[in-house]
Scaffold this active site. Structure first.
Site, short mmCIF file in Angstrom:
data_model
loop_
_atom_site.label_atom_id
_atom_site.label_comp_id
_atom_site.label_asym_id
_atom_site.label_seq_id
_atom_site.Cartn_x
_atom_site.Cartn_y
_atom_site.Cartn_z
N ASP A 13 0.81 -1.22 0.00
CA ASP A 13 0.00 0.00 0.00
C ASP A 13 0.84 1.27 0.00
OD1 ASP A 13 -2.23 -1.70 0.19
OD2 ASP A 13 -2.02 -1.77 2.36
N LYS A 16 2.11 2.19 -5.01
CA LYS A 16 2.76 1.62 -6.21
C LYS A 16 1.88 1.81 -7.45
CE LYS A 16 3.11 -2.46 -4.32
NZ LYS A 16 2.68 -2.18 -2.93
N GLY A 40 -4.23 -4.63 -5.06
CA GLY A 40 -5.31 -3.86 -5.67
C GLY A 40 -4.97 -2.40 -5.74
N HIS A 41 -5.30 -1.77 -6.84
CA HIS A 41 -5.21 -0.33 -6.86
C HIS A 41 -6.26 0.28 -7.77
CE1 HIS A 41 -2.17 -1.48 -9.96
NE2 HIS A 41 -2.87 -0.60 -10.63
N GLN A 223 2.34 -5.97 -3.10
CA GLN A 223 2.71 -6.05 -1.68
C GLN A 223 3.99 -5.25 -1.40
OE1 GLN A 223 1.78 -9.50 -3.08
NE2 GLN A 223 -0.23 -8.64 -2.74
P1 IMP Z 1 -2.22 -12.91 1.84
O1 IMP Z 1 -1.31 -12.34 0.83
O2 IMP Z 1 -3.68 -12.71 1.50
O3 IMP Z 1 -1.91 -14.33 2.18
O4 IMP Z 1 -2.03 -12.08 3.22
C1 IMP Z 1 -0.81 -12.15 3.95
C2 IMP Z 1 -0.46 -10.81 4.56
O5 IMP Z 1 -0.11 -9.89 3.53
C3 IMP Z 1 -1.61 -10.14 5.34
O6 IMP Z 1 -1.05 -9.41 6.41
C4 IMP Z 1 -2.20 -9.19 4.33
O7 IMP Z 1 -2.87 -8.09 4.95
C5 IMP Z 1 -0.94 -8.73 3.61
N1 IMP Z 1 -1.19 -8.28 2.24
C6 IMP Z 1 -1.40 -9.04 1.14
N2 IMP Z 1 -1.57 -8.27 0.05
C7 IMP Z 1 -1.43 -7.00 0.45
C8 IMP Z 1 -1.45 -5.74 -0.24
O8 IMP Z 1 -1.62 -5.64 -1.47
N3 IMP Z 1 -1.25 -4.64 0.54
C9 IMP Z 1 -1.02 -4.72 1.87
N4 IMP Z 1 -0.97 -5.86 2.55
C10 IMP Z 1 -1.18 -7.00 1.84
#
Ligand code: IMP
Length: 428
Positions: A13, A16, A40-41, A223
């Site tokens: 977040d 990007k 997501g954006h 991420q």
């Molecule tokens: P997962 O990727 O859904 O397995 O989540 C694992 C961790 O990564 C969690 O803490 C999510 O909140 C975090 N996370 C996954 N994708 C994003 C993103 O695009 N932005 C911020 N945090 C993310």
């Protein structure tokens, strides 16, 4: 040729999407290399807000070829909805390329993500519950299904059968959930195959040929560095490699083809989900970051945790990714503060000072931030288009971030719109 990798410096977040959207039109290809629809954006198209989770934002520019690399995990239902949403806006998706080797997120992966989080209770990771972790787990266990499997019904059926032998047991006997039928999944996915087939391609040779013939390729990370499964705050991480090395593994392009690595960092920090966060604020300053910065997740709508900029983390990200450039986003949010803090080191439980991210998980959990304070500027900076137009205090702040990171700040974002950006050094 120029390969440029974009990575998040913090916990995702970082803005990007805005920077990718800004730079995408200069590239021939924009490629996602890891993650799935946990990212997501929002992009603004003809005044309408469009949310993209899987399709690279290069899709907005007709001259750019958007691609999804082998390192990604794809929920076909979500991808097709995104394609339909774009087509409804008259944005063509015909150019979209998808690697034959990208893995599929299956319906049971989503069930398992939710069930495993519920079972972890207070130890939950706080995942996006999109099936990301279970899809990567099956990939590593060699039980995954890939995009290429959609192209052959009998191979697809065979692989789903193999995967369900164990998965149905886990769903039923461990979690008390309904099992899946091979016939139903095969029928559902063969419908997806009809739509996705024209996009599925051996992507690595396409990208390598493009780079060899002098084209520009942008590798769009999702991420952030501290969510990396190897280099992040494990186990509170995602299941892929959002760091720069992931761009090579996740697309089949060698490291010698990457010319620049751009790290995106907010002028403060946010995090969603669980895990350590040394500069996290629980006071009015934290609320200001949330309110002024509109800190709610694009994918899940969750309120983010917020805190001051952490220079120790940026230095770590600079190392892990080999950053050549930094982009500082949301600098305008800091205009709300009379005094600005930068975390320059941590103190551990024994009072020992650390200027690097502690290697041991519990030391990081207990790290107390040591702050340096700088005078704020307290004026609206959203109209600045050059570095010199920023107030002296803001220029000093950026100069201090550069000094602490050892990396030049090439881009500064001073507002959400594409034009609200200062570019100090071009990337290609
Ligand atoms: P997962 O990727 O859904 O397995 O989540 C694992 C961790 O990564 C969690 O803490 C999510 O909140 C975090 N996370 C996954 N994708 C994003 C993103 O695009 N932005 C911020 N945090 C993310």
């Amino acid at each position: 040729m120029a390969g440029v990798v974009l990575v998040g410096v913090q916990w995702g977040d970082e803005g990007k999407g805005k920077i990718t959207d800004l730079l995408a039109s200069q590239f021939d290809y924009v490629v996602r290399f890891q993650g799935g629809n946990n990212a997501g954006h929002t992009v603004i198209y003809k005044g309408t807000k469009l949310q993209l989770h899987l399709v690279p934002s290069g899709i907005m520019y007709p001259q750019v070829i958007p691609a999804i690399g082998n390192g990604c995990v794809i929920d076909p239902e979500v991808l097709i909805k995104e394609i339909e949403m774009l087509n409804a806006q008259d944005i063509s998706t015909d150019r979209l390329l998808i690697s034959t080797n990208a893995h599929l997120i299956m319906p049971y992966h989503k069930d398992l993500d939710g069930a495993s989080e519920r079972r972890l209770g207070t130890n939950e990771i706080g995942t996006t519950r999109r099936g990301i972790g279970p899809a990567y787990r099956d990939k590593a266990a060699r039980l995954g299904l890939r995009m290429q499997d959609l192209l052959d019904r009998s191979i697809f059926r065979e692989k789903v059968t193999a995967a369900l032998v164990e998965t149905n047991d886990v769903l039923e006997k461990i979690y008390g959930l309904d099992p899946y039928s091979v016939d139903d999944i095969t029928a559902e996915f063969m419908e997806y195959a009809k739509i996705l087939e024209p996009h599925i391609i051996e992507l690595s040779p396409v990208l390598n040929d493009a780079l060899d013939s002098g084209k520009n390729v942008f590798f769009e990370g999702a991420q952030g560095t501290l969510l990396d499964i190897d280099h992040g705050t494990y186990p509170f991480v995602t299941s892929s490699n959002p760091t720069a090395g992931g761009a090579c593994v996740g697309t089949g392009v060698g490291p010698t083809k990457v010319a620049r690595v751009l790290g995106i960092s907010k002028a403060y920090i946010t995090r969603v989900g669980s895990g350590p966060f040394p500069t996290e604020l629980f006071d009015a300053d934290g609320d200001t970051f949330i309110d002024v910065g509109h800190e709610y997740g694009t994918t899940t709508g969750r309120k983010r945790r917020a805190g001051w900029y952490d220079a120790v983390i940026t230095k770590y990200a600079a190392q892990i990714n080999g950053l050549t450039d930094l982009a500082i986003t949301k600098l305008d949010v800091l205009s709300a503060f009379p005094t600005i803090k930068i975390c320059v080191a941590y103190e551990d439980a024994r009072g020992v000072r650390h200027t690097t991210v502690p290697g041991h998980q519990s030391a990081f959990h207990h790290a107390k931030p040591i702050y340096e304070e700088m005078k704020g500027w307290n004026v609206d900076i959203t109209g600045a288009r050059t570095f010199e137009e920023l107030p002296q205090e803001a220029q000093d702040y950026i100069a201090r971030l550069e000094e602490l990171a050892g990396v030049p700040v090439s881009i500064i974002a001073v507002g959400p719109d594409r034009e609200q950006t200062i570019i100090r050094r071009s990337l290609i």
